[in-house]
Write an enzyme that holds these catalytic residues in place. Structure first.
Site, PDB file in Angstrom:
ATOM      1  N   CYS A 175     -33.355  -1.527 -33.702  1.00  0.00           N
ATOM      2  CA  CYS A 175     -31.941  -1.651 -34.119  1.00  0.00           C
ATOM      3  C   CYS A 175     -31.174  -2.705 -33.320  1.00  0.00           C
ATOM      4  CB  CYS A 175     -31.243  -0.303 -34.006  1.00  0.00           C
ATOM      5  SG  CYS A 175     -32.222   1.049 -34.656  1.00  0.00           S
ATOM      6  N   HIS A 312     -21.969   0.860 -31.444  1.00  0.00           N
ATOM      7  CA  HIS A 312     -23.208   1.152 -32.184  1.00  0.00           C
ATOM      8  C   HIS A 312     -22.956   2.407 -33.020  1.00  0.00           C
ATOM      9  CE1 HIS A 312     -27.398   0.917 -33.149  1.00  0.00           C
ATOM     10  NE2 HIS A 312     -27.689   2.073 -32.577  1.00  0.00           N
ATOM     11  N   GLU A 323     -22.986   6.347 -25.435  1.00  0.00           N
ATOM     12  CA  GLU A 323     -22.265   5.077 -25.601  1.00  0.00           C
ATOM     13  C   GLU A 323     -20.837   5.203 -25.053  1.00  0.00           C
ATOM     14  OE1 GLU A 323     -22.125   3.528 -29.609  1.00  0.00           O
ATOM     15  OE2 GLU A 323     -21.578   1.527 -28.885  1.00  0.00           O
ATOM     16  N   LYS A 344     -20.711   2.058 -39.012  1.00  0.00           N
ATOM     17  CA  LYS A 344     -21.738   2.894 -39.659  1.00  0.00           C
ATOM     18  C   LYS A 344     -21.129   4.094 -40.367  1.00  0.00           C
ATOM     19  CE  LYS A 344     -25.452   1.550 -36.469  1.00  0.00           C
ATOM     20  NZ  LYS A 344     -24.699   0.663 -35.559  1.00  0.00           N
ATOM     21  N   HIS A 349     -26.352   3.099 -41.332  1.00  0.00           N
ATOM     22  CA  HIS A 349     -27.091   2.388 -40.280  1.00  0.00           C
ATOM     23  C   HIS A 349     -28.073   1.429 -40.951  1.00  0.00           C
ATOM     24  CE1 HIS A 349     -29.280   1.388 -36.773  1.00  0.00           C
ATOM     25  NE2 HIS A 349     -29.114   2.498 -36.092  1.00  0.00           N
ATOM     26  N   PHE A 408     -33.745   1.878 -31.111  1.00  0.00           N
ATOM     27  CA  PHE A 408     -34.706   2.954 -30.887  1.00  0.00           C
ATOM     28  C   PHE A 408     -35.838   2.386 -30.014  1.00  0.00           C
ATOM     29  CE2 PHE A 408     -38.356   5.531 -32.117  1.00  0.00           C
ATOM     30  CZ  PHE A 408     -37.812   6.784 -32.022  1.00  0.00           C
TER      31      PHE A 408
END
Lengths: 421, 396
Positions: A175, A312, A323, A344, A349, A408
């Site tokens: 990602c 994110h 985060e 998102k 995503h 990831f």
């Protein structure tokens, strides 16, 4: 002194639309692109929906692509080419405007459009996979599947179409891929390897194996409604989206020489690794902190000069509090003054591509002094205690902004955009 | 281009010759091909193929913990083994923060374990039964099966093992990916973004699905024998490198994409070679050793020969080609070629130059030539016409 890197063209395809202004207008309105899946029979899929690009949009994309590219079968390749075409048009730049060897392309993408059909047709109930028969029937493999669409395909076609004979690359850092691709594009210009770089990301995991992947890993939301709730107490996981974002980056000198005005300046890039666990972020957000700090150091900006973070913000149990904690550590007391939002929540995503449309939204926030909201945030998680722009789009000064992409496996990228002087 | 030479302070290699640089170098010096007809029944339906496969590696022998090793495949094992060697006596490295170590890799695609899908997939009336797949089918798939689809996972596992937390990227796929990884690692330490950088190139694992991908992209069987392997190069910021441990210098690079209307492959190879020499501040006559891509496919080989003639004119460096011995390692090849070039510079001796119709190299008749080898230019051809080159130099 490094050359300034101008953002002079934008192009994107998401579930909100296939042009930047439509996506931006709908994001500011808090519209959701998440809906039940229509591209395959998803009745038995324990997921309510995805950020899918509609068949109507896909048809429109095929109609406006040149004939030699309109027949591409893989969705992410089509998205990439359409976004690239729009970005070039938006920048008003054509191959005659640059020396081919001084123009490059870098794309972030996923690896695996692994189709069940590429497996099922050669499974023998008694003997497993019949490799001998498979070898003789390769032309029967899915035109849209991974045997026929290597990861670098979109990059190569973009280079061919727009006569980009300079440096190219395809990044597959999960990602973080698109964020890293844009960061690398900036580096290529700064160090004098190129004057113009077309870069971004494209991905589509809205297919049976793609959806299964995120269910098996426990990352996908099984909510009954197609909703993604970043930073909310009731968040239940990510919603898979698809699409592409492509931007034209140019050296300041090149852009000025042809009279191009930038949206904004890309002035910082940070990348890091969590080096913690393959399946979970570092609990203290160590990699995220390094990524954000690195981007600000690279730009030579202090935390007080940044007013917006495009997070994110996946809506997973693990990402959002980590985060948040990382943003607090980087910004200290200034964190409470930041606006933070998650794209998102509306487009899902986009996996390897996610950093590209989010970068475009960030650039538009800087250019136009307005930020889009985080939707579906109704009951904030106490561990997520920043200002997530929950009530709707907000007009505010945005002299500089960050956008995060955390992959990831633990790869991270942050880009810093600031106003053009 | 803004680039400064950076010292190479370690290398690691895994090939069909075994683990380490020495067995590979011995095979290359002896001209002993490691390619052999592959009798794997899974490949029986494909055109006959010669391969040079790597022996299986016990992941615990290269430091992987048992739990992590359960989700690693051969691809990651080769990667880890090469990293293990490149890091060598890492205790001699200067103290540095984990965030100061950068890591870049060019990696070929990986394949998920197909056996895990057998019971998950069934067809009904000629179509995949998605109802079955999303219910009982998925229950039969191990939860971590998806990790086998991502080459970035092996990369992350390596970073986790060594606690590398600096800047990074995984490039895919093929030789150009590894060439880019080398460039970015060199730039990272050269520009001060990192103090130590690792650049890796890792081949795919030879299987029916790998050959299927290669055939569908038109890259095989034209290119001949295929190999497996991984190579890793350790680069240091010049200011902190212990001079006694410098193996050589990464001096410059360039990459160009071939476009038919600009003269195609031959021109792109020329431009990448010339760009690299310019980046390194060298003239063609300064190159003593040329490591050719030499994949054995006529279009590619002819273009490379034409480009070499155009760039070097009457100057004849020693020539070196690895694919006849190790096969084409795709993403692993540029790393292997760089490491063999370094070894030749260190030994002051090149294996016999490849015989070419145009007599491009010195000593084409054979026999190890002794010379004052100072600079080696490595040529790379990737997929879809990407051509790259880099220069490595001997440490004075």
């Amino acid at each position: 002194m490094s050359a300034q890197v101008f953002i002079t063209g934008l192009g994107m395809v998401t579930s909100l639309g296939a042009d930047v202004e439509t996506c931006w207008r709908r994001a500011l309105a808090g519209d959701s692109g998440l809906a039940p899946i229509t591209s395959f029979d998803a009745k038995a899929l324990p997921v309510a929906g995805a950020g899918e690009v509609s068949e109507e949009t896909l048809r429109a994309i095929r109609e406006r692509l040149p004939e030699e590219y309109a027949g591409e079968e893989e969705r992410r390749v089509l998205f990439a080419l359409d976004a690239a075409q729009n970005a070039m048009t938006d920048a008003g730049i054509f191959p005659d405007d640059y020396a081919p060897e001084r123009a490059g392309a870098v794309m972030g993408t996923g690896l695996s459009s692994y189709r069940l059909e590429d497996f099922a047709a050669w499974v023998d109930a008694e003997n497993g996979f019949d490799a001998a028969r498979f070898a003789k029937e390769l032309e029967m493999t899915q035109a849209s599947g991974y045997f026929n669409n290597p990861p670098e395909r979109a990059t190569s076609l973009m280079a061919e179409w727009f006569e980009l004979a300079g440096p190219t690359g395809t990044i597959t850092s999960a990602c973080a891929a698109a964020g890293q691709a844009i960061g690398l594009g900036m580096r290529m210009i700064r160090r004098g390897e190129a004057d113009v770089v077309l870069c971004g990301g494209a991905d589509s995991m809205v297919h049976p194996v793609g959806m299964a992947i995120f269910l098996l890993l426990g990352a996908a939301s099984k909510s009954k409604d197609p909703i993604c709730r970043p930073f909310d107490r009731r968040r239940s996981g990510l919603a898979v989206g698809e699409g592409a974002g492509v931007v034209v980056l140019e050296s300041e000198a090149h852009a000025r020489a042809r009279g191009a005005a930038p949206y904004a300046v890309l002035s910082g890039y940070g990348a890091s690794m969590d080096a913690h666990q393959v399946t979970a972020p570092h609990p203290a957000g160590r990699g995220a902190v390094r990524s954000m700090s690195g981007a600000m150091e690279d730009a030579g900006l202090a935390p007080g000069e940044v007013t917006y973070v495009n997070a994110h913000g996946t809506g997973t149990k693990l990402n959002d509090p980590v985060e948040t904690r990382a943003i607090r550590e980087v910004f200290g007391a200034r964190a409470d003054a930041l606006a933070v939002s998650s794209s998102k929540s509306m487009i899902g995503h986009l996996i390897a591509a996610c950093g590209a449309p989010e970068f475009i939204f960030t650039a538009l926030s800087v250019a136009r002094d307005i930020v889009h909201p985080t939707t579906n945030l109704e009951n904030p998680d106490p561990k997520c205690d920043l200002d997530y722009v929950a009530g709707g789009a907000r007009e505010m000064p945005v002299p500089a902004a960050l956008t995060n992409s955390f992959g990831f496996g633990g790869q991270n990228a942050t880009l810093l955009v600031r106003k053009a002087a | 281009m803004n680039f400064r030479p950076v010292p190479i302070t370690g290398v690691g290699l895994v090939t069909a010759a075994g683990r380490g640089v020495e067995p590979a170098w011995e095979a290359l010096r002896a001209g002993r091909s490691l390619l052999a007809a592959d009798a794997d029944p899974e490949l029986a339906g494909f055109p006959p193929i010669e391969t040079a496969r790597c022996a299986r590696i016990d992941p615990e022998s290269v430091g992987a913990d048992r739990r992590a090793a359960r989700i690693m495949g051969h691809h990651t094992h080769m990667f880890l083994a090469a990293v293990h060697e490149a890091m060598g006596d890492a205790s001699t490295l200067p103290e540095m923060a984990e965030e100061d170590v950068a890591f870049f890799a060019g990696m070929d695609s990986v394949d998920p374990d197909k056996d895990d899908l057998v019971s998950a997939v069934r067809e009904s009336e000629g179509r995949v039964d998605l109802g079955h797949f999303f219910s009982e089918g998925m229950d039969a798939i191990p939860p971590l099966w998806p990790l086998g689809l991502l080459n970035a996972i092996g990369f992350s596992q390596t970073a986790i093992q060594y606690r590398w937390r600096g800047e990074n990227a995984v490039f895919s796929a093929g030789p150009e990916a590894t060439a880019r990884a080398l460039c970015e690692a060199a730039d990272s330490v050269g520009s001060g973004k990192a103090r130590l950088a690792l650049a890796a190139g890792v081949s795919g694992v030879i299987s029916a699905r790998m050959l299927a991908r290669a055939m569908r992209r038109g890259a095989w069987p034209q290119a001949g024998g295929l190999g497996e392997g991984a190579g890793v190069i350790r680069l240091n910021q010049p200011e902190i490198a212990d001079s006694s441990r410098i193996l050589g210098w990464f001096k410059g690079y360039s990459s160009v994409r071939a476009l038919e209307k600009r003269g195609g492959l031959a021109r792109a190879i020329q431009e990448s070679a010339r760009g690299t020499l310019a980046c390194a501040g060298l003239k063609p006559d300064d190159v003593n050793l040329l490591v050719i891509h030499g994949e054995g496919e006529s279009r590619s080989d002819n273009a490379e020969a034409e480009a070499i003639s155009a760039v070097f004119g009457g100057h004849k460096p020693w020539g070196l080609a690895t694919k006849g011995v190790f096969g084409h390692l795709w993403g692993g090849s540029p790393a292997l070629d760089l490491i063999m070039a370094m070894k030749a510079l260190a030994e002051g001796a090149s294996p016999p130059s490849p015989a070419t119709a145009g007599g491009l190299f010195r000593d084409a008749a054979g026999g190890s030539g002794r010379d004052e080898l100072q600079n080696a230019l490595v040529l790379v051809q990737g997929f879809d016409g990407v051509c790259a080159a880099f220069v490595v130099g001997k440490h004075a």
